[in-house]
Design a protein around this motif. Structure first.
Motif, PDB file in Angstrom:
ATOM      1  N   VAL A  88      39.203   3.256   7.917  1.00 52.03           N
ATOM      2  CA  VAL A  88      39.191   1.793   7.937  1.00 52.03           C
ATOM      3  C   VAL A  88      38.071   1.330   8.860  1.00 52.03           C
ATOM      4  N   SER A  89      37.324   0.319   8.434  1.00 52.04           N
ATOM      5  CA  SER A  89      36.241  -0.195   9.269  1.00 52.04           C
ATOM      6  C   SER A  89      35.921  -1.627   8.872  1.00 52.04           C
ATOM      7  N   LEU A  97      40.992  -2.338  17.975  1.00 49.72           N
ATOM      8  CA  LEU A  97      41.618  -1.039  18.217  1.00 49.72           C
ATOM      9  C   LEU A  97      42.019  -0.849  19.668  1.00 49.72           C
ATOM     10  N   PHE A  98      41.216  -1.355  20.619  1.00 46.05           N
ATOM     11  CA  PHE A  98      41.607  -1.191  22.015  1.00 46.05           C
ATOM     12  C   PHE A  98      42.746  -2.135  22.387  1.00 46.05           C
ATOM     13  N   SER A 151      25.984  -3.147  16.804  1.00 40.94           N
ATOM     14  CA  SER A 151      27.160  -3.183  15.927  1.00 40.94           C
ATOM     15  C   SER A 151      28.407  -3.477  16.739  1.00 40.94           C
ATOM     16  N   LEU A 152      29.390  -4.055  16.080  1.00 43.62           N
ATOM     17  CA  LEU A 152      30.704  -4.262  16.689  1.00 43.62           C
ATOM     18  C   LEU A 152      31.769  -3.464  15.946  1.00 43.62           C
ATOM     19  N   SER A 153      31.332  -2.410  15.287  1.00 44.59           N
ATOM     20  CA  SER A 153      32.228  -1.536  14.550  1.00 44.59           C
ATOM     21  C   SER A 153      32.134  -0.136  15.126  1.00 44.59           C
ATOM     22  N   LEU A 154      33.274   0.509  15.336  1.00 41.49           N
ATOM     23  CA  LEU A 154      33.255   1.863  15.884  1.00 41.49           C
ATOM     24  C   LEU A 154      32.554   2.826  14.934  1.00 41.49           C
ATOM     25  N   GLY A 155      32.752   2.629  13.644  1.00 39.49           N
ATOM     26  CA  GLY A 155      32.046   3.452  12.676  1.00 39.49           C
ATOM     27  C   GLY A 155      30.545   3.215  12.719  1.00 39.49           C
ATOM     28  N   GLY A 156      30.157   1.957  12.957  1.00 36.83           N
ATOM     29  CA  GLY A 156      28.732   1.636  13.036  1.00 36.83           C
ATOM     30  C   GLY A 156      28.041   2.281  14.221  1.00 36.83           C
ATOM     31  N   TYR A 157      28.782   2.538  15.287  1.00 33.44           N
ATOM     32  CA  TYR A 157      28.185   3.178  16.455  1.00 33.44           C
ATOM     33  C   TYR A 157      27.708   4.594  16.154  1.00 33.44           C
ATOM     34  N   PHE A 158      28.471   5.323  15.331  1.00 31.61           N
ATOM     35  CA  PHE A 158      28.196   6.745  15.153  1.00 31.61           C
ATOM     36  C   PHE A 158      27.821   7.145  13.728  1.00 31.61           C
TER      37      PHE A 158
END
Length: 304
Positions: A88-89, A97-98, A151-158
């Motif tokens: 999910v993203s 998420l935090f 990015s403000l997406s955890l998936g976008g970071y990595f």
């Protein structure tokens, strides 16, 4: 499909890695230590037992373990394990998420207060105070990632077009983030030097004293949620240490879980050679991690 399989592998392996910590601590003590699968046997043993509830507790006490474990699993849905796209993203999911983890903490604290025990109330007060300080440091890390990646997406970071990696052009800044995240890992997961998961003295406990009245399947859910939360913080560090441009998903998976093992081994070493801090020193410890990340953010402004 790859994302779902990666999530399933993470959920399956999360209880395995804490066994590495116990092995390292036993090695430093000159002992054999428990088997690596000890946490699986512990979960199975707890699930086979029954739960005992005090007549002074309400539905909050019974609901808290389920909410805490479900929140931890929900957070893992957003995580890009081994550089793979998360299940999910969406834009801004890092904030959600935090706060999901914060929801789990809130119910754990509420359940501790629901018992009416002065010891559990003391642990809940410490958890709330230290958690507030750690939350500021966590969001400072997210601000740093946004400065580096946009990015403000955890998936976008990595997994985006410019994945964040310590081997990249701004790796020096990420070294500060890695150190701060490791300090937060120890604080948020009640490890030495902030807390000692093996202690039996209620006056010095933080997390463990809040769950003294939980038993059976409820305690199993709490333990499982703790394994997943620890896995999340370790995975953040492992993804930062993963070099960009590894060829093939197999190489990414092998390197990722190799770095995960290194992080857990480091936790075991820290717990073996370090004494827990005095309670009045814990805020300074957590704020040190915030200062490291804040300094990195200032450097990004200078570079820009």
């Amino acid at each position: 499909m790859e994302s779902v399989l990666s999530l399933g592998l993470a959920l399956l392996l999360a209880p395995l890695f804490p066994g590495l910590i116990l092995k390292v601590k036993a090695l430093f003590a000159g002992k054999k230590g428990p088997p690596l699968l000890i946490k699986y046997w512990t979960l199975i043993k707890l699930l086979r037992k029954g739960s005992v509830y005090s007549t002074s507790t309400t539905f909050v006490f019974r609901l808290a373990p389920l909410v805490g474990c479900a929140a931890a699993i929900a957070v893992l849905l957003f995580f890009p394990f081994a550089g793979m796209a998360p299940v999910v993203s969406f834009h801004g999911d890092v904030i959600v998420l935090f706060y999901l983890l914060g929801l789990g903490r809130f119910f754990t604290i509420a359940a501790a207060l629901d018992t009416g025990s002065p010891f559990e109330g003391m642990g809940a007060a410490r958890e709330a105070f230290f958690g507030t300080l750690a939350e500021a440091a966590v969001f400072a890390v997210l601000i740093l990632f946004f400065r580096l990646n946009g990015s403000l997406s955890l998936g976008g970071y990595f997994t985006g077009s410019q994945p964040i990696s310590i081997t990249g052009s701004q790796g020096a800044l990420l070294i500060l983030a890695v150190v701060a995240l490791f300090m937060l890992l120890l604080a948020e997961n009640s490890r030495v030097p902030v807390d000692d998961p093996a202690t039996h003295l209620e006056l010095t406990m933080i997390h463990e004293v809040m769950i003294l009245d939980h038993s059976g399947p409820d305690l199993a859910l709490i333990e499982l949620g703790a394994f997943y939360k620890l896995f999340l913080y370790a995975a953040l560090i492992a993804d930062l240490l993963k070099p960009a441009g590894l060829a093939g998903p197999l190489a990414n998976i092998l390197f990722f879980y190799g770095m995960m093992a290194v992080v857990y081994l480091a936790i075991g070493v820290i717990e073996s050679v370090t004494a827990r801090l005095r309670m009045d020193m814990v805020p300074k410890y957590i704020l040190t991690s915030f200062a490291l990340v804040f300094f990195a953010i200032i450097l990004t402004l200078e570079i820009a």
